[in-house]
Structures are given as structure tokens and as C-alpha cells.
Design a protein around this motif. Structure first.
Motif, PDB file in Angstrom:
ATOM      1  N   HIS A 173      37.613  49.031  53.596  1.00 35.02           N
ATOM      2  CA  HIS A 173      36.919  49.010  52.312  1.00 35.02           C
ATOM      3  C   HIS A 173      35.476  49.478  52.427  1.00 35.02           C
ATOM      4  O   HIS A 173      34.947  50.123  51.515  1.00 35.02           O
ATOM      5  CB  HIS A 173      36.961  47.598  51.725  1.00 35.02           C
ATOM      6  CG  HIS A 173      36.389  47.491  50.351  1.00 35.02           C
ATOM      7  ND1 HIS A 173      36.849  48.248  49.292  1.00 35.02           N
ATOM      8  CD2 HIS A 173      35.380  46.720  49.858  1.00 35.02           C
ATOM      9  CE1 HIS A 173      36.154  47.956  48.217  1.00 35.02           C
ATOM     10  NE2 HIS A 173      35.251  47.036  48.532  1.00 35.02           N
ATOM     11  N   THR A 234      48.961  47.626  44.602  1.00 39.57           N
ATOM     12  CA  THR A 234      47.500  47.492  44.562  1.00 39.57           C
ATOM     13  C   THR A 234      47.125  46.315  43.667  1.00 39.57           C
ATOM     14  O   THR A 234      47.751  46.082  42.635  1.00 39.57           O
ATOM     15  CB  THR A 234      46.851  48.786  44.038  1.00 39.57           C
ATOM     16  OG1 THR A 234      47.347  49.058  42.723  1.00 39.57           O
ATOM     17  CG2 THR A 234      47.188  49.961  44.948  1.00 39.57           C
ATOM     18  N   ALA A 236      43.641  43.152  43.007  1.00 38.71           N
ATOM     19  CA  ALA A 236      42.372  42.513  43.370  1.00 38.71           C
ATOM     20  C   ALA A 236      42.329  41.180  42.644  1.00 38.71           C
ATOM     21  O   ALA A 236      42.207  41.133  41.418  1.00 38.71           O
ATOM     22  CB  ALA A 236      41.178  43.381  42.990  1.00 38.71           C
ATOM     23  N   ALA A 259      42.600  41.687  48.178  1.00 37.56           N
ATOM     24  CA  ALA A 259      42.750  42.969  47.480  1.00 37.56           C
ATOM     25  C   ALA A 259      43.469  43.972  48.366  1.00 37.56           C
ATOM     26  O   ALA A 259      43.415  43.916  49.600  1.00 37.56           O
ATOM     27  CB  ALA A 259      41.380  43.516  47.077  1.00 37.56           C
ATOM     28  N   TYR A 261      43.732  48.286  47.864  1.00 39.36           N
ATOM     29  CA  TYR A 261      43.298  49.374  46.999  1.00 39.36           C
ATOM     30  C   TYR A 261      44.151  50.620  47.210  1.00 39.36           C
ATOM     31  O   TYR A 261      44.878  50.749  48.202  1.00 39.36           O
ATOM     32  CB  TYR A 261      41.819  49.685  47.254  1.00 39.36           C
ATOM     33  CG  TYR A 261      40.913  48.495  47.051  1.00 39.36           C
ATOM     34  CD1 TYR A 261      40.568  48.068  45.783  1.00 39.36           C
ATOM     35  CD2 TYR A 261      40.422  47.779  48.143  1.00 39.36           C
ATOM     36  CE1 TYR A 261      39.746  46.971  45.586  1.00 39.36           C
ATOM     37  CE2 TYR A 261      39.597  46.677  47.965  1.00 39.36           C
ATOM     38  CZ  TYR A 261      39.267  46.275  46.684  1.00 39.36           C
ATOM     39  OH  TYR A 261      38.457  45.184  46.499  1.00 39.36           O
TER      40      TYR A 261
END
Length: 396
Positions: A173, A234, A236, A259, A261
Motif C-alpha cells: 500500500h 476488494t 476497505a 483492506a 485494493y
């Protein structure tokens, strides 16, 4: 249930015995035994009732999580750093020609830039910096700023003489602030997080838009982090951890974000302040999104270990379960801190009841229900006597 083991007449106040398993080939003076989950810490994280004894019940001095005399420091600067978005941060270290075997690398991390973290690390080794082999791909480094900076930045792996080591922080990330590293031959891996064995149950609270994972370890544990797996796609989501002892009253132990992504990066674990409790639950806030399918959560506890002097051929045991015991004081920890010792890794068998246990508490503490029963009986007798008196004095 496993058969009880008699710890000896000197240890009748201890409830549990954990046999130590030492490999016949272990010829070092010291052995290191990782404490199993069945030996629970107290509310402050200590082990005041822990004792090491031999088969005859003789007390053996030990050191809990001992340090050793520092060797000549081998501080390394990274010869190459890089960040691959969505995959990892990488740092390569040169140990030099003809290097002695190493089995531990301690990372220097910029705490100001990343005060709190819990992330997976992979270590690769190479002799030519072109062909790499994985020596560890499941290690963790972590730090909790809210808990006084508690954490672990050392990673143990199989000894290697390779000139090059490559560290990959598997958090894609954002770039991870690795500043350098120190390598050593320590044979230590006690502080690495260990999964808490537990029964889990997943419940979807549709009204509150939450997924609740209830975790029952079967006894008191003191975890330091939670890791998630199984969730696909995906997402979060905010998540938090709650602790309790009765399964009905809960208090928050920590919170974080999980999370995954679209670029492939993920954050599936977070640390929290250590706390000793018997019941746990992890809550994922789904908001207006659908619950995560097949989500699984596991608690991770900090590894603890004892080191003691072992005589070949002698059987040893760990004793625990005496709430009235005070922590022992031995010279061994101070001695180990001033010598370059080595310890052979030893294991443990299942924890079983102490066959010589004798509960010395008063009967009113061991069986409080007897007090209630006695009061009820006395009340019944007094009531009967009162009724008899009334009948005897009633006019004809």
C-alpha cells in the motif's frame, strides 16, 4: 483427558504439569522451551507461578525471555532499496565475502514515519545477487505506538552463509521506511507472534451491519494482534477487537482497518495493546456493503520462552496454576546476559493435571455452595422450631 503427572510433594499447590520434550541429540548446556498456550499469563502478562522441575521434583533455575551478551555489532546499510506498488518494499544487504553464518536480522525502521505497524516479511538469500532462494516468507514485524512502542523487529531464519540478504516487506500500500539492519547468530525466535488456537464462530448481525467473529481459546490468553484471511475481492472495512471473561460483557482492546485494493496491495492485520482475557471477539463494520464472504480471523500472541540448564537424559517439567505463588528470583538471567550462550530448542507435551495437587483453601472457598446449603438448612431448622413453638403455646 490425558493422565495426570505427579509433580512431587513439594508442589502440591500447583494444578498443572507440562512435560518438556528434549531431543536426544541436544548436547548444549542450555535448552529453550517456548511456553505453550495452556500456560496462561496473569492479568499483567507475567508468569509468577511458573516453575521448572526435574522428574524428582527438584527445582531448576530458569530465565524468562533471557538476553545474551551482545556480539560484535554487524550493522548494515541497504545497498539497494525499492518499492513496488501493490506488492512490497525491498531492501538488499551485503554481508561481505566469507561471512560467518547468520540466522537473525533486526530491521532499523523509522518510527517517526511509521509509528504503528504489523506486517508480513519475507527474507531471501543469494550468493551472486542474481539467483535468490526464500529462507523465510511468513515472518512478522510489528510495533504499537500506543503501548509504549512494544513490538518485534527481529526475524529468525535457518542459518545461512550467503553474502546477500533481501528483505521484502509484503505491504504494497505504501513504501515502508527501512533504514538499515543488524545481522547476528542468535538462535532466537521466541518473540515472534504465534497463532492462538481457539474455537471460532462467525455471526452476521444484519441489523447493525456487522460481522462478528467470536473466539474462545478455552482459557486465558494475551494476544497482541489479529490477522484476517479468506475474504475475497476488494474492500476497505473498519474493524475492532473486544475482550471479556464471561462471554457477555465486552471491552474494546484495539481497532484498525483491513483492506484489499485493486492494485493488489492489502492490509489484513493490525496490532493492539496486550490484555489477558478468556473470551474474544472481532467485529468488522460492513457499513452499507455486503458482508465479506468466508472471512476468518485469528489472534496472534507474543511468543515467550524459558531457558534453563539441562542435563542429558534427565526429564524436566513446567509447573503452572498456582494463583498464590510469587515470581521466583534466580541468578541465571543476569549470568546469561554476560555470556555468549547457545540453547537447543526443546518442545512440550500436552499440559495435564498435577496428580499431587492438594487444594489448601478453606472448604468455604473451595465449595461456596456449601455455605448457602448450610444457611438454607439452618433456616429450615429454625423455621421448624418456631412453628413447633407456636403450636405448643397456642390456646386449646
Amino acid at each position: 483427558m490425558s493422565a495426570a503427572v505427579d509433580a512431587g510433594t513439594a508442589w502440591t499447590a500447583w494444578t498443572a504439569v507440562t512435560p518438556v520434550v528434549i531431543a536426544p541429540a541436544a548436547v548444549t548446556r542450555y535448552v529453550r522451551v517456548a511456553l505453550p498456550q495452556a500456560i496462561a499469563p496473569d492479568a499483567d502478562g507475567g508468569y509468577p507461578s511458573l516453575r521448572v522441575v526435574d522428574a524428582q521434583g527438584g527445582e531448576v533455575p530458569f530465565a524468562l525471555d533471557p538476553e545474551r551478551a551482545p556480539s560484535a555489532p554487524r550493522v548494515l546499510g541497504a545497498v539497494d532499496r525499492g518499492f513496488v506498488p501493490g506488492r512490497f518494499t525491498q531492501a538488499v544487504f551485503d554481508l561481505g565475502d566469507g561471512t560467518a553464518p547468520v540466522d537473525t536480522i533486526a530491521l532499523a525502521i523509522d518510527d517517526a514515519r511509521r509509528p504503528t505497524y504489523f506486517t508480513t516479511v519475507a527474507i531471501d538469500a543469494s550468493d551472486d545477487r542474481r539467483h535468490w532462494r526464500i529462507v523465510r516468507n511468513d515472518a512478522f514485524v510489528y510495533r504499537v505506538a500506543q503501548d509504549g512502542g512494544r513490538g518485534n523487529r527481529s526475524i529468525a531464519f535457518s542459518p545461512t552463509r550467503s553474502r546477500w540478504l533481501r528483505v521484502r516487506i509484503l505491504d504494497g500500500h505504501a513504501a515502508f521506511p527501512i533504514e538499515g539492519a543488524t545481522v547476528d547468530r542468535t538462535e532466537r525466535d521466541a518473540a515472534a507472534p504465534r497463532a492462538v488456537a481457539a474455537d471460532t464462530h462467525v455471526h452476521e448481525d444484519a441489523a447493525a451491519h456487522r460481522t462478528i467473529v467470536t473466539i474462545d481459546p478455552g482459557g486465558a490468553v494475551r494476544p497482541a494482534a489479529v490477522a484476517f484471511s479468506g475474504a475475497r475481492g476488494t474492500f476497505a472495512r473498519a474493524a475492532h477487537v473486544e475482550a471479556g471473561d464471561d462471554g457477555a460483557t465486552w471491552s474494546r482492546a484495539g481497532d484498525g482497518t483491513i483492506a484489499r485494493y485493486a492494485d493488489g496491495s492489502a492490509q489484513l492485520s493490525f496490532p493492539f495493546s496486550e490484555r489477558t482475557a478468556r473470551r474474544w471477539r472481532v467485529v468488522v463494520d460492513n457499513g452499507d456493503d455486503a458482508p465479506l464472504a468466508s472471512v476468518h480471523a485469528v489472534l496472534l500472541r507474543r511468543g515467550r520462552a524459558v531457558v534453563f540448564t539441562a542435563v542429558p537424559g534427565v526429564a524436566y517439567r513446567l509447573l503452572s496454576g498456582n494463583d498464590a505463588a510469587a515470581a521466583p528470583a534466580y541468578d541465571l538471567a543476569a549470568e546469561l546476559a554476560h555470556e555468549p550462550w547457545r540453547a537447543a530448542a526443546a518442545g512440550t507435551a500436552a499440559t495435564v493435571p498435577n496428580g499431587s495437587f492438594r487444594d489448601a483453601r478453606p472448604i468455604t472457598e473451595r465449595a461456596p455452595w456449601l455455605v448457602t446449603a448450610a444457611l438454607v438448612a439452618v433456616a429450615a431448622v429454625l423455621g421448624a422450631l418456631a412453628l413447633q413453638t407456636v403450636r405448643a403455646t397456642r390456646p386449646s
